[in-house]
Design a protein around this motif. Structure first.
Motif, PDB file in Angstrom:
ATOM      1  N   ASP A  25       0.826  -1.216   0.000  1.00 57.13           N
ATOM      2  CA  ASP A  25       0.000   0.000   0.000  1.00 57.13           C
ATOM      3  C   ASP A  25       0.861   1.268   0.000  1.00 57.13           C
ATOM      4  OD1 ASP A  25      -2.200  -1.662   0.051  1.00 57.13           O
ATOM      5  OD2 ASP A  25      -2.652  -1.312   2.176  1.00 57.13           O
ATOM      6  N   ALA A  26       2.062   1.179   0.576  1.00 53.76           N
ATOM      7  CA  ALA A  26       2.973   2.320   0.614  1.00 53.76           C
ATOM      8  C   ALA A  26       3.810   2.429  -0.659  1.00 53.76           C
ATOM      9  CB  ALA A  26       3.884   2.223   1.839  1.00 53.76           C
ATOM     10  N   GLY A  27       3.569   1.538  -1.630  1.00 55.49           N
ATOM     11  CA  GLY A  27       4.311   1.571  -2.882  1.00 55.49           C
ATOM     12  C   GLY A  27       5.729   1.052  -2.761  1.00 55.49           C
ATOM     13  N   LEU A  28       5.973   0.208  -1.747  1.00 53.37           N
ATOM     14  CA  LEU A  28       7.309  -0.326  -1.497  1.00 53.37           C
ATOM     15  C   LEU A  28       7.402  -1.784  -1.922  1.00 53.37           C
ATOM     16  CD1 LEU A  28       7.690   1.265   2.029  1.00 53.37           C
ATOM     17  CD2 LEU A  28       9.008   1.883  -0.019  1.00 53.37           C
ATOM     18  N   PRO A  29       8.620  -2.287  -2.135  1.00 53.22           N
ATOM     19  CA  PRO A  29       8.768  -3.720  -2.395  1.00 53.22           C
ATOM     20  C   PRO A  29       8.143  -4.514  -1.244  1.00 53.22           C
ATOM     21  CG  PRO A  29      10.837  -2.586  -2.809  1.00 53.22           C
ATOM     22  CD  PRO A  29       9.914  -1.590  -2.148  1.00 53.22           C
ATOM     23  N   SER A  30       7.579  -5.671  -1.585  1.00 56.51           N
ATOM     24  CA  SER A  30       6.918  -6.502  -0.586  1.00 56.51           C
ATOM     25  C   SER A  30       6.848  -7.936  -1.083  1.00 56.51           C
ATOM     26  CB  SER A  30       5.489  -5.992  -0.353  1.00 56.51           C
ATOM     27  OG  SER A  30       4.741  -6.918   0.399  1.00 56.51           O
ATOM     28  N   GLN A  31       7.013  -8.883  -0.159  1.00 52.00           N
ATOM     29  CA  GLN A  31       6.839 -10.293  -0.522  1.00 52.00           C
ATOM     30  C   GLN A  31       5.395 -10.552  -0.938  1.00 52.00           C
ATOM     31  OE1 GLN A  31      10.075 -10.999  -1.067  1.00 52.00           O
ATOM     32  NE2 GLN A  31       9.434 -13.071  -0.565  1.00 52.00           N
ATOM     33  N   ASN A  82      25.592  -3.405  -0.538  1.00 54.33           N
ATOM     34  CA  ASN A  82      25.630  -2.893  -1.910  1.00 54.33           C
ATOM     35  C   ASN A  82      24.310  -2.272  -2.347  1.00 54.33           C
ATOM     36  OD1 ASN A  82      28.294  -3.764  -2.155  1.00 54.33           O
ATOM     37  ND2 ASN A  82      27.648  -5.777  -2.845  1.00 54.33           N
ATOM     38  N   ASP A  83      23.667  -1.576  -1.427  1.00 55.92           N
ATOM     39  CA  ASP A  83      22.413  -0.880  -1.717  1.00 55.92           C
ATOM     40  C   ASP A  83      21.267  -1.808  -2.117  1.00 55.92           C
ATOM     41  OD1 ASP A  83      23.524   1.556  -1.081  1.00 55.92           O
ATOM     42  OD2 ASP A  83      24.093   2.002  -3.146  1.00 55.92           O
ATOM     43  N   ARG A  84      21.351  -3.083  -1.764  1.00 57.92           N
ATOM     44  CA  ARG A  84      20.248  -4.025  -1.970  1.00 57.92           C
ATOM     45  C   ARG A  84      20.050  -4.758  -0.664  1.00 57.92           C
ATOM     46  NH1 ARG A  84      17.430  -1.725  -5.251  1.00 57.92           N
ATOM     47  NH2 ARG A  84      18.272  -1.491  -7.312  1.00 57.92           N
ATOM     48  N   PHE A  85      18.900  -4.503  -0.032  1.00 61.79           N
ATOM     49  CA  PHE A  85      18.669  -4.996   1.315  1.00 61.79           C
ATOM     50  C   PHE A  85      17.410  -5.838   1.396  1.00 61.79           C
ATOM     51  CE2 PHE A  85      21.071  -1.082   1.582  1.00 61.79           C
ATOM     52  CZ  PHE A  85      22.134  -1.472   2.372  1.00 61.79           C
ATOM     53  N   VAL A  86      17.397  -6.696   2.405  1.00 62.32           N
ATOM     54  CA  VAL A  86      16.226  -7.490   2.763  1.00 62.32           C
ATOM     55  C   VAL A  86      15.707  -6.934   4.080  1.00 62.32           C
ATOM     56  CG1 VAL A  86      15.425  -9.779   3.507  1.00 62.32           C
ATOM     57  CG2 VAL A  86      17.061  -9.576   1.607  1.00 62.32           C
ATOM     58  N   ASP A 132      16.297  -0.546  -1.716  1.00 63.57           N
ATOM     59  CA  ASP A 132      17.415   0.391  -1.618  1.00 63.57           C
ATOM     60  C   ASP A 132      17.317   1.095  -0.262  1.00 63.57           C
ATOM     61  OD1 ASP A 132      15.726   2.744  -1.814  1.00 63.57           O
ATOM     62  OD2 ASP A 132      15.766   2.547  -3.997  1.00 63.57           O
ATOM     63  N   PRO A 133      18.350   1.849   0.123  1.00 65.16           N
ATOM     64  CA  PRO A 133      18.335   2.475   1.451  1.00 65.16           C
ATOM     65  C   PRO A 133      17.122   3.377   1.708  1.00 65.16           C
ATOM     66  CG  PRO A 133      20.550   2.514   0.568  1.00 65.16           C
ATOM     67  CD  PRO A 133      19.649   2.032  -0.536  1.00 65.16           C
ATOM     68  N   GLU A 134      16.686   4.128   0.710  1.00 67.38           N
ATOM     69  CA  GLU A 134      15.516   5.000   0.895  1.00 67.38           C
ATOM     70  C   GLU A 134      14.256   4.184   1.137  1.00 67.38           C
ATOM     71  OE1 GLU A 134      15.089   7.930  -2.185  1.00 67.38           O
ATOM     72  OE2 GLU A 134      17.186   8.567  -1.980  1.00 67.38           O
ATOM     73  N   GLN A 135      14.105   3.071   0.424  1.00 67.46           N
ATOM     74  CA  GLN A 135      12.937   2.210   0.630  1.00 67.46           C
ATOM     75  C   GLN A 135      12.961   1.589   2.022  1.00 67.46           C
ATOM     76  OE1 GLN A 135      13.694  -0.186  -2.865  1.00 67.46           O
ATOM     77  NE2 GLN A 135      11.929   0.705  -3.940  1.00 67.46           N
ATOM     78  N   ALA A 137      14.277   2.899   4.719  1.00 64.94           N
ATOM     79  CA  ALA A 137      13.892   3.964   5.650  1.00 64.94           C
ATOM     80  C   ALA A 137      12.385   4.192   5.621  1.00 64.94           C
ATOM     81  CB  ALA A 137      14.640   5.252   5.314  1.00 64.94           C
ATOM     82  N   SER A 138      11.793   4.215   4.439  1.00 65.35           N
ATOM     83  CA  SER A 138      10.336   4.400   4.324  1.00 65.35           C
ATOM     84  C   SER A 138       9.592   3.238   4.964  1.00 65.35           C
ATOM     85  CB  SER A 138       9.925   4.527   2.852  1.00 65.35           C
ATOM     86  OG  SER A 138      10.469   5.690   2.286  1.00 65.35           O
ATOM     87  N   ALA A 139      10.069   2.031   4.730  1.00 72.46           N
ATOM     88  CA  ALA A 139       9.413   0.845   5.298  1.00 72.46           C
ATOM     89  C   ALA A 139       9.459   0.865   6.818  1.00 72.46           C
ATOM     90  CB  ALA A 139      10.070  -0.423   4.758  1.00 72.46           C
ATOM     91  N   LEU A 140      10.585   1.265   7.378  1.00 72.10           N
ATOM     92  CA  LEU A 140      10.704   1.313   8.832  1.00 72.10           C
ATOM     93  C   LEU A 140       9.782   2.372   9.444  1.00 72.10           C
ATOM     94  CD1 LEU A 140      14.549   0.783   9.224  1.00 72.10           C
ATOM     95  CD2 LEU A 140      12.713  -0.877   9.659  1.00 72.10           C
ATOM     96  N   ARG A 141       9.448   3.397   8.669  1.00 74.54           N
ATOM     97  CA  ARG A 141       8.504   4.408   9.152  1.00 74.54           C
ATOM     98  C   ARG A 141       7.064   3.901   9.145  1.00 74.54           C
ATOM     99  NH1 ARG A 141      12.072   7.954   6.482  1.00 74.54           N
ATOM    100  NH2 ARG A 141      10.897   7.871   4.540  1.00 74.54           N
ATOM    101  N   VAL A 142       6.703   3.031   8.188  1.00 70.64           N
ATOM    102  CA  VAL A 142       5.291   2.619   8.066  1.00 70.64           C
ATOM    103  C   VAL A 142       4.967   1.316   8.792  1.00 70.64           C
ATOM    104  CG1 VAL A 142       4.976   3.848   5.887  1.00 70.64           C
ATOM    105  CG2 VAL A 142       5.545   1.410   5.841  1.00 70.64           C
ATOM    106  N   LEU A 143       5.974   0.536   9.165  1.00 60.61           N
ATOM    107  CA  LEU A 143       5.700  -0.758   9.796  1.00 60.61           C
ATOM    108  C   LEU A 143       5.727  -0.671  11.311  1.00 60.61           C
ATOM    109  CD1 LEU A 143       7.701  -3.308   7.628  1.00 60.61           C
ATOM    110  CD2 LEU A 143       5.234  -2.931   7.664  1.00 60.61           C
ATOM    111  N   ALA A 144       4.746  -1.302  11.919  1.00 64.01           N
ATOM    112  CA  ALA A 144       4.739  -1.444  13.378  1.00 64.01           C
ATOM    113  C   ALA A 144       5.721  -2.550  13.754  1.00 64.01           C
ATOM    114  CB  ALA A 144       3.340  -1.792  13.866  1.00 64.01           C
TER     115      ALA A 144
END
Length: 182
Positions: A25-31, A82-86, A132-135, A137-144
């Motif tokens: 819903d936040a437009g981020l990568p997701s399983q 290398n700017d690719r994170f799980v 990527d690092p920006e994603q 950071a965004s994910a950590l802001r939206v996830l409980a």
């Protein structure tokens, strides 16, 4: 590649899927963006190139028959470089799960990948990959980041080449086949 995965109880499965949906819903990568019926929240115990003969599979099933076992979904964690994170939800396990893991890796032998070896294995449930690092950071802001007790209720063998999902232990042990995608 061949994986042995532990599956979560229904409530924990739903909690993970809810986080997948939050990311989507936040437009981020997701399983949650993977439509395959075999895509479900899981904790990967081992990854191997080869799959053992029936004798060793039966021995693994016997050990995995100790399921269900308790665990805890802990804090969120970020792995990679290398700017690719799980982005993952850490799974805190007890000695019973660690012993099951050591036994399983002993049966599978040297074909197991190094990151699943005892002492190197980081139990987790993947929430998103290739961030990527920006994603991140965004994910950590939206996830409980709520922690919760869970049950590891079943184990499956996932064969990524054959696209087969074989339940090894747990309720209603049966074999299902997934058709390869287009």
């Amino acid at each position: 590649m061949h994986h042995v995965d532990l599956l979560l109880d229904a409530e924990a499965d739903a909690a993970v899927r809810a986080r997948w949906q939050t990311l989507t819903d936040a437009g981020l990568p997701s399983q949650g963006r993977h439509p395959s019926p075999s895509n479900r929240p899981h904790v990967t115990m081992s990854v191997t190139r080869d799959w053992p003969d029936d004798f060793l599979v039966d021995a693994a099933r016997t050990r995995l028959g100790a399921l269900p076992l308790r665990a805890r979904l802990g804090p969120l964690l970020v792995m990679g470089s290398n700017d690719r994170f799980v982005l993952a939800w850490a799974v805190v396990v007890g000695e019973d799960v660690l012993e099951m893991h050591r036994h399983l890796l002993g049966l599978l032998g040297s074909s197991a990948t190094p990151h699943t070896a005892p002492g190197h294995w980081v139990p987790h449930v993947t929430l998103a990959r290739l961030m990527d690092p920006e994603q991140v950071a965004s994910a950590l802001r939206v996830l409980a980041a709520d922690e919760r007790e869970v049950s590891l209720v079943a184990a499956r063998h996932w064969d990524s080449e054959a696209k087969s999902d074989d339940l090894l232990a747990g309720p209603m042990v049966s074999r299902t086949r997934e058709l390869a995608g287009p």
